[in-house]
Every structure is written in structure tokens, then in C-alpha cells.
Design a protein around this motif. Structure first.
Motif, mmCIF file in Angstrom:
data_model
loop_
_atom_site.group_PDB
_atom_site.id
_atom_site.type_symbol
_atom_site.label_atom_id
_atom_site.label_comp_id
_atom_site.label_asym_id
_atom_site.label_seq_id
_atom_site.Cartn_x
_atom_site.Cartn_y
_atom_site.Cartn_z
ATOM 1 N N LYS A 7 0.840 -1.194 0.000
ATOM 2 C CA LYS A 7 0.000 0.000 0.000
ATOM 3 C C LYS A 7 0.880 1.251 0.000
ATOM 4 O O LYS A 7 1.935 1.281 0.643
ATOM 5 N N TYR B 149 1.328 5.134 0.965
ATOM 6 C CA TYR B 149 0.859 6.184 1.871
ATOM 7 C C TYR B 149 1.553 7.510 1.531
ATOM 8 O O TYR B 149 2.779 7.549 1.401
ATOM 9 N N ASP C 225 -3.330 0.598 -4.127
ATOM 10 C CA ASP C 225 -4.096 1.072 -2.978
ATOM 11 C C ASP C 225 -3.305 2.235 -2.363
ATOM 12 O O ASP C 225 -2.113 2.109 -2.083
ATOM 13 N N CYS C 226 -3.986 3.351 -2.190
ATOM 14 C CA CYS C 226 -3.285 4.565 -1.777
ATOM 15 C C CYS C 226 -4.074 5.294 -0.700
ATOM 16 O O CYS C 226 -5.289 5.425 -0.807
ATOM 17 N N GLU C 227 -3.398 5.763 0.313
ATOM 18 C CA GLU C 227 -4.058 6.563 1.346
ATOM 19 C C GLU C 227 -3.249 7.822 1.620
ATOM 20 O O GLU C 227 -2.028 7.773 1.777
ATOM 21 N N THR D 141 -10.729 8.038 -1.468
ATOM 22 C CA THR D 141 -9.883 7.223 -0.609
ATOM 23 C C THR D 141 -10.749 6.620 0.496
ATOM 24 O O THR D 141 -11.380 7.338 1.243
ATOM 25 N N LYS D 142 -10.754 5.333 0.554
ATOM 26 C CA LYS D 142 -11.502 4.660 1.612
ATOM 27 C C LYS D 142 -10.776 4.908 2.922
ATOM 28 O O LYS D 142 -9.576 4.716 3.037
ATOM 29 N N TYR D 143 -11.529 5.340 3.913
ATOM 30 C CA TYR D 143 -10.891 5.665 5.186
ATOM 31 C C TYR D 143 -10.921 4.449 6.086
ATOM 32 O O TYR D 143 -11.920 3.775 6.198
#
Lengths: 245, 245
Positions: free
Chosen positions: A4, A6, A119-121, B242-244
Motif C-alpha cells: 500500500k 501512503y 491502494d493509496c491513502e 480514498t476509503k478511510y
């Protein structure tokens, strides 16, 4: 399974001004990327240096220091591919960003290249504009104020028009534009309402009335705030500079 | 010796989005003050509830819920005197503030009453505007963008003029102005570029295209962002939310 990605805001400079979430993610990721100049230290890395461990793989993103720090597409193309290789191998990667990632932050250049593939946050951080207000004791905006954020490199005509229209404003990225902006403020009779701030929240922080800042240039991480309202607490002549400790 | 007054930003809602510094100060102060509605829970307190201890003295500042949350001077006069009594007795007091204390924060009303009489430190917090950008996947401002922050209660004419002049903008405090602002956005052909966000970073967060938000009113902690630039990542039709977690 891919790792993932971030993008984490590490705040304005004081290591204590990172969030608990940023701290947790930072310590959980095997790979840590950050912007770095071609000579000298990475500011983003220096903020979190005490939280890093020797086991973590570090990926400096070397951004050549030009007059303006406009990113070379090639630098971010290559950096993104290096990051992608770790993600493909299943390793989470945290990309550090001074202040907040999506407020003039360099993480955007990685984000636009990788966010659709992985997948990125994005984890928000404390911004220098809020920190500058805290340090100078002068609120950014209250009640129904309109707040305008202006990049210092904008030409005089645009700065002048935007400043005329604003209630409260912050000029970011003052740097080599300091003398020009100070002259403009003088012409607009705003020197008494303008505050100069640099390296907010760091030990070497400086905050003063713009009228008292006589240098020709400033560091990249510097800003000018102007509050044109008439609130009782806005009194740059007797500026209540919060001592930082 | 008098106690010290702290105004501490507790961020947008997720307890992990408070800073390490806020966390430390919060746990070190014997007295904790915070704004609270006349019925129901204090949002600021709820953010940090897990960090409080039973030994701490709590001072809710009861702000009656009016149509607009404009502070009654009397409420802050009384609250400030209550806080001052603890400071005079040598007890440090931390005043909690949603988001950041000096960005439309209620701490300003305590600050203007007490900052000259007591040692005072303002600790910046993560703002909802940076958090909203992180959650919607749409940057607030890049490169030389001008960013404008507008309070939703402003009248249509002023909103329209400010929106026309802006590159990127955030409308705060949307609340009961939602339907009016949505109509205005439609008239300005900006519905496709506008994003609606509420309670960012909380489990009940909602982010969507403004065109899809059909309610007549919104909670107080809601906002609309518009990015008028042409960056490749700005695509509300395929919003990368963005899914939290």
C-alpha cells in the motif's frame, strides 16, 4: 499482493507536530521515500528522523534545486517506478511530505502517477499556514472572513488584485520574491498589517513585522500573512509572538 | 505562579489525527475546557475522549446552538473567567478546539480575553480542509494555484464573485446553506467540478459529487471544494475516493 502507498504529511517542522497516525504508519512501513535536494539534507526526513529505524529502506527522491522548485517530470517518473517496484514486491511504502501532502505538497506528483495502480491513502498533516498563525498569535480567519492563499511567485499585478480583494491572506513560498513583495506591500500601505514568518515551529523560527524584515531574500519555507480586518487582537506593532518551546 | 493556557487543535475528528504534541499537552493539564452544545455531546471532547483521565477537571463551554454558531460574548466572558480562576490557582488549562484553533476556531474567543494576562501557547491542528482533500483524493492547491476559503453564510453575490476569481476553493460551514450554494453552483456550471464532504475522517464521513448530494441541509461540519484547474487527477466523474480506515 501489492503493498500500500501512503502519502503522509509530517507537519511544519517540529517532530512533535506530526499526527499519531503519521507516526504509526511511518513506523509500520518497510520503505520510506522523501524529497531531498541534490546536496544537503532532506527537510521532510529530518522532521521524522528520530522515528525511523535502521531496518527501513530509504528512497530519497532527489529534486534538483532550481530557482523555483518546480518538479522535473523525469524525477517523479523515475521515483514513482522505484516506489512501484517495492509495492509490486508487496512492501508498503510511505512517502513523506512537509506540511500537508495535498496543500502545495510534492506528494501530488507521485500520487498522479501511482494512485490508480495501487491502494493509496493520503494522511493529512499540520500545515505551515495554521502553524504560522499559532506562532505569531494572529488568527488566520474568523467568523465570515474570506481567506486567500497566494503563491509568492505570482506577478505583481495579480498579487495586487488578489490582496485588494482579500480579508485575510497568506503569501506562501516567499523565498527570492521577498524584496519585491515587501515593496508591493509598502505601495499598498499594508506593511503595518503584514507579518513575516520563516521555518515556523523549528528552533530557528523567525516571526516579525514585515517592516522589520530587511533581508533581500528569504528561505523557501517562509510566508507573509496579512490580516486586514479590525479585530482587537490584530496588532502587529505589539505583536504577541508566542515563544516556542 | 499562574498556570499556562493552551489552545490545542484536535484535528478533524479521527482521534489518530491529533498531533503528538497535542496528545502530550492534553495529558499533562489538570483542567480541560471545550465547547459543547446546550444538549448533546461536545464534538471536540469526543475526539480526545480516549486520552482523558478521570482525574482531570472538565470545563464545558456551553455555546447555545443558534442558527449560526456565532458566539455570545457573555458565554466566552464567563468561560474565560472560569479558566482564569484555574490559571490563578496555578493549574494549567488546555482548551480543545476542533480542527485548528486559529482557522475559524472558537479558541480565538478565549484567546482574545486571556492571552495578555497569562502565558499562552497555541498548538496548531490538522484542518478539515486538508483532510477533505486527502479523503476525496483531490488536491487543494498545487504549484502557483490561488486557493480561496469562503464561509458558506456569505450572500450569493459575494460567493459568486469570489468563486469566479478563484482557481481552487473551499466553502466552509455549508450547513443550512447547502441548497442555496448548490443552486448557485449549478447556475455557474460548476456542479461537475464541485465535491461535497461532511464529517471528514470520521466513520460517518460522506464524500460525493455535489451534483449527487440532494439533501436540503448539511451538518455544520461540512464543506464543498471546487478545483477549476485542468490537472489530470481532477476528475469528479470518476472520483477516487480514498476509503478511510
Amino acid at each position: 499482493m501489492s503493498g500500500k502507498l501512503y502519502g503522509v504529511g509530517v507537519g511544519p517542522g517540529d517532530p512533535e507536530l506530526i499526527t499519531i497516525k503519521a507516526h504509526r504508519i511511518l513506523q509500520s512501513c518497510p520503505v520510506v521515500a522523501y524529497p531531498a535536494p541534490d546536496s544537503g539534507q532532506s527537510f521532510a526526513r529530518s522532521i521524522v528522523a528520530e522515528y525511523l529505524s535502521a531496518e527501513q529502506i530509504e528512497l530519497p527522491i532527489i529534486v534538483p534545486m532550481r530557482v523555483e522548485r518546480f518538479p522535473a517530470a523525469q524525477v517523479y517518473d523515475e521515483a514513482s517506478e522505484n516506489i512501484a517496484a517495492h509495492l509490486d514486491a508487496g512492501r508498503d511504502v510511505v512517502v513523506l511530505c512537509e506540511g500537508d501532502p495535498f496543500f502545495y505538497g510534492s506528494f501530488m506528483y507521485v500520487y498522479e502517477r501511482l494512485a490508480e495502480r495501487y491502494d493509496c491513502e493520503v494522511v493529512p498533516g499540520v500545515s505551515s499556514i495554521m502553524t504560522g498563525a499559532a506562532m505569531s498569535g494572529i488568527p488566520l480567519a474568523a467568523r465570515n472572513d474570506v481567506l486567500t492563499i497566494l503563491p509568492g511567485p505570482l506577478p505583481d499585478d495579480e498579487l495586487r488584485a488578489r490582496i485588494n480583494a482579500a480579508d485575510a491572506l497568506v503569501i506562501m513560498k516567499v523565498g527570492r520574491h521577498l524584496a519585491r513583495i515587501r515593496t508591493l506591500m509598502g505601495e499598498m500601505n499594508l506593511l503595518d498589517k503584514a507579518v513575516y514568518l520563516e521555518r515556523v515551529s523549528l528552533a530557528e523560527q523567525r516571526t516579525m513585522r514585515l517592516a522589520d524584515m530587511t533581508d533581500e531574500t528569504a528561505p523557501y519555507f517562509s510566508m507573509i500573512t496579512i490580516y486586514k480586518g479590525a479585530e482587537p487582537w490584530i496588532d502587529t506593532a505589539n505583536m504577541n509572538v508566542t515563544k516556542y518551546d
